[in-house]
Design a protein around this motif. Sequence first.
Motif, PDB file in Angstrom:
ATOM      1  N   GLN A   1       0.809  -1.195   0.020  1.00  0.00           N
ATOM      2  CA  GLN A   1       0.105  -0.058  -0.037  1.00  0.00           C
ATOM      3  C   GLN A   1       0.969   1.414   0.207  1.00  0.00           C
ATOM      4  OE1 GLN A   1      -3.640   0.057   0.155  1.00  0.00           O
ATOM      5  NE2 GLN A   1      -2.998   2.266  -0.858  1.00  0.00           N
ATOM      6  N   ARG A   2       1.942   1.309   0.718  1.00  0.00           N
ATOM      7  CA  ARG A   2       2.657   2.346   0.609  1.00  0.00           C
ATOM      8  C   ARG A   2       3.576   2.566  -0.392  1.00  0.00           C
ATOM      9  NH1 ARG A   2       5.670   4.868   5.443  1.00  0.00           N
ATOM     10  NH2 ARG A   2       7.526   6.026   4.667  1.00  0.00           N
ATOM     11  N   LEU A   3       3.882   1.443  -1.070  1.00  0.00           N
ATOM     12  CA  LEU A   3       4.640   1.745  -2.403  1.00  0.00           C
ATOM     13  C   LEU A   3       3.620   2.342  -3.475  1.00  0.00           C
ATOM     14  CD1 LEU A   3       6.803  -1.310  -2.364  1.00  0.00           C
ATOM     15  CD2 LEU A   3       7.462   0.854  -1.834  1.00  0.00           C
ATOM     16  N   ALA A   4       2.361   1.565  -3.320  1.00  0.00           N
ATOM     17  CA  ALA A   4       1.219   2.110  -4.377  1.00  0.00           C
ATOM     18  C   ALA A   4       1.055   3.614  -4.219  1.00  0.00           C
ATOM     19  CB  ALA A   4       0.015   1.174  -4.215  1.00  0.00           C
ATOM     20  N   GLU A   5       1.144   4.015  -3.130  1.00  0.00           N
ATOM     21  CA  GLU A   5       0.784   5.865  -2.944  1.00  0.00           C
ATOM     22  C   GLU A   5       2.142   6.451  -3.238  1.00  0.00           C
ATOM     23  OE1 GLU A   5      -0.344   5.546   1.104  1.00  0.00           O
ATOM     24  OE2 GLU A   5      -2.363   4.740   0.638  1.00  0.00           O
ATOM     25  N   SER A   6       3.373   5.886  -3.480  1.00  0.00           N
ATOM     26  CA  SER A   6       4.537   6.853  -3.640  1.00  0.00           C
ATOM     27  C   SER A   6       4.455   7.149  -5.016  1.00  0.00           C
ATOM     28  CB  SER A   6       5.786   5.829  -3.051  1.00  0.00           C
ATOM     29  OG  SER A   6       6.887   6.535  -3.307  1.00  0.00           O
ATOM     30  N   GLU A   7       4.934   8.509  -4.928  1.00  0.00           N
ATOM     31  CA  GLU A   7       5.163   9.052  -6.395  1.00  0.00           C
ATOM     32  C   GLU A   7       6.639   8.706  -7.016  1.00  0.00           C
ATOM     33  OE1 GLU A   7       4.949  13.328  -5.865  1.00  0.00           O
ATOM     34  OE2 GLU A   7       2.712  13.285  -5.725  1.00  0.00           O
ATOM     35  N   GLU A   8       7.470   7.870  -6.143  1.00  0.00           N
ATOM     36  CA  GLU A   8       8.792   7.548  -6.554  1.00  0.00           C
ATOM     37  C   GLU A   8       8.877   6.018  -7.063  1.00  0.00           C
ATOM     38  OE1 GLU A   8      12.315   8.739  -3.896  1.00  0.00           O
ATOM     39  OE2 GLU A   8      10.831   9.131  -2.580  1.00  0.00           O
ATOM     40  N   ILE A   9       7.482   5.499  -7.327  1.00  0.00           N
ATOM     41  CA  ILE A   9       7.448   4.001  -7.734  1.00  0.00           C
ATOM     42  C   ILE A   9       6.602   4.195  -8.769  1.00  0.00           C
ATOM     43  CG2 ILE A   9       6.495   1.754  -7.070  1.00  0.00           C
ATOM     44  CD1 ILE A   9       8.916   2.546  -5.357  1.00  0.00           C
ATOM     45  N   LYS A  10       7.065   3.493  -9.947  1.00  0.00           N
ATOM     46  CA  LYS A  10       6.165   3.427 -11.052  1.00  0.00           C
ATOM     47  C   LYS A  10       5.028   2.415 -11.030  1.00  0.00           C
ATOM     48  CE  LYS A  10       6.798   2.437 -16.004  1.00  0.00           C
ATOM     49  NZ  LYS A  10       7.758   2.021 -17.138  1.00  0.00           N
ATOM     50  N   GLN A  11       5.227   1.121 -10.587  1.00  0.00           N
ATOM     51  CA  GLN A  11       4.385   0.224 -10.274  1.00  0.00           C
ATOM     52  C   GLN A  11       4.733  -0.706  -9.208  1.00  0.00           C
ATOM     53  OE1 GLN A  11       4.120  -2.360 -13.893  1.00  0.00           O
ATOM     54  NE2 GLN A  11       2.580  -3.629 -13.302  1.00  0.00           N
ATOM     55  N   VAL A  12       3.698  -1.289  -8.722  1.00  0.00           N
ATOM     56  CA  VAL A  12       3.963  -2.484  -7.728  1.00  0.00           C
ATOM     57  C   VAL A  12       3.242  -3.718  -8.251  1.00  0.00           C
ATOM     58  CG1 VAL A  12       3.316  -2.983  -5.399  1.00  0.00           C
ATOM     59  CG2 VAL A  12       3.584  -0.690  -5.781  1.00  0.00           C
ATOM     60  N   ILE A  13       3.871  -4.637  -8.130  1.00  0.00           N
ATOM     61  CA  ILE A  13       3.587  -6.159  -8.573  1.00  0.00           C
ATOM     62  C   ILE A  13       3.398  -6.765  -7.118  1.00  0.00           C
ATOM     63  CG2 ILE A  13       3.961  -8.428  -9.559  1.00  0.00           C
ATOM     64  CD1 ILE A  13       5.997  -6.620 -11.580  1.00  0.00           C
ATOM     65  N   ALA A  14       2.209  -7.287  -6.708  1.00  0.00           N
ATOM     66  CA  ALA A  14       1.830  -8.009  -5.717  1.00  0.00           C
ATOM     67  C   ALA A  14       1.634  -9.432  -5.662  1.00  0.00           C
ATOM     68  CB  ALA A  14       0.450  -6.986  -4.741  1.00  0.00           C
ATOM     69  N   ILE A  15       2.365 -10.203  -5.026  1.00  0.00           N
ATOM     70  CA  ILE A  15       2.147 -11.516  -5.083  1.00  0.00           C
ATOM     71  C   ILE A  15       1.987 -12.325  -3.702  1.00  0.00           C
ATOM     72  CG2 ILE A  15       3.711 -13.775  -5.468  1.00  0.00           C
ATOM     73  CD1 ILE A  15       5.462 -12.057  -7.573  1.00  0.00           C
ATOM     74  N   ASP A  16       0.969 -12.894  -3.754  1.00  0.00           N
ATOM     75  CA  ASP A  16       0.526 -13.850  -2.662  1.00  0.00           C
ATOM     76  C   ASP A  16      -0.104 -15.056  -3.105  1.00  0.00           C
ATOM     77  OD1 ASP A  16      -0.018 -14.893   0.179  1.00  0.00           O
ATOM     78  OD2 ASP A  16       0.150 -12.528   0.757  1.00  0.00           O
ATOM     79  N   GLU A  17      -0.593 -15.977  -2.072  1.00  0.00           N
ATOM     80  CA  GLU A  17      -1.472 -17.131  -2.291  1.00  0.00           C
ATOM     81  C   GLU A  17      -2.879 -16.609  -2.411  1.00  0.00           C
ATOM     82  OE1 GLU A  17      -0.398 -20.802  -0.178  1.00  0.00           O
ATOM     83  OE2 GLU A  17       1.328 -19.833   0.544  1.00  0.00           O
ATOM     84  N   ARG A  18      -3.366 -15.411  -2.102  1.00  0.00           N
ATOM     85  CA  ARG A  18      -4.687 -14.960  -2.269  1.00  0.00           C
ATOM     86  C   ARG A  18      -4.507 -13.434  -2.647  1.00  0.00           C
ATOM     87  NH1 ARG A  18      -6.401 -11.693   1.943  1.00  0.00           N
ATOM     88  NH2 ARG A  18      -5.102 -12.091   3.956  1.00  0.00           N
ATOM     89  N   ARG A  19      -5.445 -12.951  -3.343  1.00  0.00           N
ATOM     90  CA  ARG A  19      -5.466 -11.616  -3.680  1.00  0.00           C
ATOM     91  C   ARG A  19      -5.700 -10.675  -2.521  1.00  0.00           C
ATOM     92  NH1 ARG A  19      -6.177  -8.858  -8.520  1.00  0.00           N
ATOM     93  NH2 ARG A  19      -7.093  -6.808  -8.393  1.00  0.00           N
ATOM     94  N   GLY A  20      -4.809  -9.605  -2.288  1.00  0.00           N
ATOM     95  CA  GLY A  20      -5.019  -8.661  -1.031  1.00  0.00           C
ATOM     96  C   GLY A  20      -6.107  -7.523  -1.617  1.00  0.00           C
ATOM     97  N   ASP A  21      -6.010  -6.261  -0.632  1.00  0.00           N
ATOM     98  CA  ASP A  21      -6.878  -5.178  -0.978  1.00  0.00           C
ATOM     99  C   ASP A  21      -6.103  -4.237  -1.375  1.00  0.00           C
ATOM    100  OD1 ASP A  21      -8.745  -6.594   0.647  1.00  0.00           O
ATOM    101  OD2 ASP A  21      -7.928  -6.031   2.485  1.00  0.00           O
ATOM    102  N   VAL A  22      -4.845  -4.281  -1.884  1.00  0.00           N
ATOM    103  CA  VAL A  22      -4.406  -3.047  -2.469  1.00  0.00           C
ATOM    104  C   VAL A  22      -4.709  -3.167  -3.887  1.00  0.00           C
ATOM    105  CG1 VAL A  22      -2.127  -1.871  -2.913  1.00  0.00           C
ATOM    106  CG2 VAL A  22      -2.431  -3.065  -0.886  1.00  0.00           C
TER     107      VAL A  22
END
Length: 374
Positions: free
Chosen positions: A43-64
């Motif tokens: 969530q923090r990275l997704a809100e950061s202007e310094e990050i282009k994209q966040v790839i999220a990996i887990d065994e279930r889908r999260g809320d970001v």
Amino acid sequence: MSSPDPHVRAARNGTAHGAAKSGRRPVVAVTGAAAGIGALLAQRLAESEEIKQVIAIDERRGDVTEATWHVLDVRDPAIADKLRGADVVVHLAVDLDLETDPGARTAYNVRGTQTVLTAAAAAGVHRVVLCTSAMVYGALPENDVPLAEDAELRATADATGVGDLLEIERLAKRAPRAHPGLNVTVLRPAVLVGGTDTALTRYFESPRLLVVAGSRPTWQFCHVQDLVSALEFAALEKAEGELAVGCDGWLEQEEVEELTGIRRMELPSAVALGAASRLHRLGLTPSPAGDLAFTMHPWVVSGSRLHEAGWRPRWTNEEVLAELLEEVSGRHTVAGRRLGRKDAATTLGAAGATVALVGTAALVRRARKARRRL
């Protein structure tokens, strides 16, 4: 909408300036992104202007919702395809749950880290950020206070999950040689607080703070918000190498007792360690005797590398301890075993804490009788 917690605002401000070393906004993949620290970081990275994209990996889908999600086990070699295009991977899919079967926990933690490192190299990722614990330094009576980041890792596999963390550290050390061009950064937080459940947070659920006679306990905490801030710092490549994370300074046992208002219960080393060992062997407590060492001897870290890179913790030891006390309020633990309300009333009421701990012998006798009946 109410304003964010001031510590959250301050922590965000602490890493909001500057760009990644590459001069462009990086794509960052986060494993274990559906819950816990992984979810907070995603969530923090997704809100950061310094990050282009966040790839999220887990065994279930999260809320970001801002992240690109891939649902799979980190031990699956197919993860390499999901990491293509990422500049940095932050691997947080590590299980340190007290209640997890130790064999299954080790298989997941070690194989998962091996797979992520290999997959990251195959996908062209140039940096992997891992998170272990300052526990890897070991809790020893002769430790420097504080320990430097480059101090020898002298922990043994006797405490919960520490064997797994030491193996992850070894994998991190070998990875650049096995995969030229892959850099690995390792963060080692102090006692982690903020929605966590560990042998060390359960220590403060007891009616008395167990102190082993002749020991020299020192306490240093790390709030999860500060850890997430430091992980972001590492993901943006503002710091690298082995990085200790924690509040500035430390608290002596006497200070902890004064701040918490919980009195100590002092026992000889042989009694405390012997009881802990027997109870764990019989399956009555989740914590092995090795966990006690981290409440006996110092393992405070300096955090100088992050400090020199411009990062600072936003929480003090006193503030984190106060939050921990709020979190554990109403919980009752004796010798690492969490009790229900009925057990707590019986065990902690008239008998008192000392009798309660020594009285775990009754639990041992009960377990032996049950075994004989099988």
